[in-house]
Design a protein around this motif. Structure first.
Motif, short mmCIF file in Angstrom:
data_model
loop_
_atom_site.label_atom_id
_atom_site.label_comp_id
_atom_site.label_asym_id
_atom_site.label_seq_id
_atom_site.Cartn_x
_atom_site.Cartn_y
_atom_site.Cartn_z
N THR A 188 -2.11 85.53 119.26
CA THR A 188 -2.81 84.91 120.32
C THR A 188 -2.70 86.14 121.48
O THR A 188 -3.63 85.87 122.51
CB THR A 188 -1.90 83.92 120.51
N ARG A 219 -5.91 87.39 123.45
CA ARG A 219 -6.22 87.33 125.17
C ARG A 219 -6.71 88.60 125.78
O ARG A 219 -7.27 88.64 126.55
CB ARG A 219 -4.69 86.81 125.73
N ARG A 267 -10.48 81.80 132.53
CA ARG A 267 -10.20 82.59 131.37
C ARG A 267 -9.99 84.02 132.03
O ARG A 267 -11.16 84.56 132.28
CB ARG A 267 -11.48 82.40 130.67
N ARG A 322 -17.00 78.70 124.13
CA ARG A 322 -15.88 78.66 124.49
C ARG A 322 -14.99 77.56 123.80
O ARG A 322 -13.97 77.77 123.54
CB ARG A 322 -15.70 78.53 125.78
N LYS A 323 -15.41 76.16 124.06
CA LYS A 323 -14.52 75.11 123.34
C LYS A 323 -14.51 75.31 121.96
O LYS A 323 -13.42 75.14 121.45
CB LYS A 323 -15.40 73.83 123.69
N GLY A 337 -12.64 79.53 121.29
CA GLY A 337 -11.18 79.71 122.12
C GLY A 337 -11.59 81.32 122.57
O GLY A 337 -12.38 81.77 122.71
N PRO A 338 -10.18 81.84 122.84
CA PRO A 338 -10.16 83.08 123.76
C PRO A 338 -10.71 83.98 122.85
O PRO A 338 -10.82 85.14 123.62
CB PRO A 338 -8.65 83.18 124.11
N ARG A 339 -11.14 84.02 121.52
CA ARG A 339 -11.62 85.40 121.16
C ARG A 339 -13.22 85.40 121.37
O ARG A 339 -13.57 86.45 121.03
CB ARG A 339 -11.39 85.38 119.58
#
Length: 233
Positions: free
Chosen positions: A134, A138, A172, A213-214, A217-219
């Motif tokens: 994770t 980020r 983000r 995005r939804k 995710g953050p990748r």
């Protein structure tokens, strides 16, 4: 990290099923497409050599690739006028538009999904490894997506106060960092340019980037570049 470039509003063309629904003079305006965006997009593709790129082949008045299908603005008001004249033709056009939208979105999502390495069973079962993964996500995204758009200099009598807009989600951190880098580079190359964040639209409004995005995710990092059409008119 892989780069993806898209240009949803590249074209003002219409398929045969919808060609008579929109007046020819409207197709020449910003309502039909993002004037100038395609030329910038293709230059960026040639320069940056992204791992994936795609452009819309029909006008947003047929269907807006940068809206979810449930958004009331996904299908233009010209469908209502067509339906009043020929309900069957309107329904046929909307079915075709929906299939076109789904095909465009599916190709993008397939690329993004295939570019994101799946978590191994060990990582999934180990909280420590998952936390590490994770943190890595980020700091370093797997996909950076730039959507190339343009905006009309004057809307509803109001002059837009920017040369270039950079749209992103302020919540983000990765997107904020990339947006800052892009702005700094534009200002380095073109010091006189007025560059604004999340203008003339919000980066969190309904669109392709918000959907991705939804889903991923953050990748995934999604940023839209909005260029004032005064440079192309």
């Amino acid at each position: 990290m892989k780069l993806m470039l898209t240009c949803e509003h590249a074209s003002n063309k219409l398929p045969a099923a919808f060609k008579k629904a929109v007046p020819a003079e409207v197709l020449k305006t910003h309502r039909a497409y993002d004037i100038g965006a395609l030329a910038v997009f293709r230059k960026l593709v040639k320069f940056a050599k992204p791992e994936f790129f795609c452009e819309g082949k029909f006008s947003r008045l047929f269907v807006d690739l940068n809206r979810t299908l449930t958004n009331k603005s996904a299908f233009s008001e010209y469908y209502d006028a067509l339906e009043a004249r020929d309900k069957s033709a309107a329904q046929k056009a909307k079915v075709q538009a929906t299939a076109y939208w789904q095909e465009y979105r599916a190709a993008i999502e397939k690329f993004v999904a295939s570019s994101l390495p799946a978590l191994s069973n060990v990582e999934v079962s180990s909280p420590k490894r998952t936390a590490s993964k994770t943190r890595a996500a980020r700091s370093e995204p797997e996909i950076v997506h730039l959507g190339i758009h343009s905006f009309t200099p004057v809307l509803n009598g109001k002059v837009r106060n920017a040369d270039i807009g950079i749209l992103y989600d302020p919540a983000r951190p990765q997107e904020r960092a990339y947006a800052n880098v892009i702005k700094a580079e534009i200002k380095r190359l073109y010091p006189a340019m007025k560059v604004r964040f999340n203008y003339p639209y919000k980066g969190t409004s309904d669109g392709l980037t918000t959907t991705l995005r939804k889903k991923f995710g953050p990748r995934y990092v999604g940023i839209e570049i909005e260029i004032n059409q005064k440079f192309f008119l």
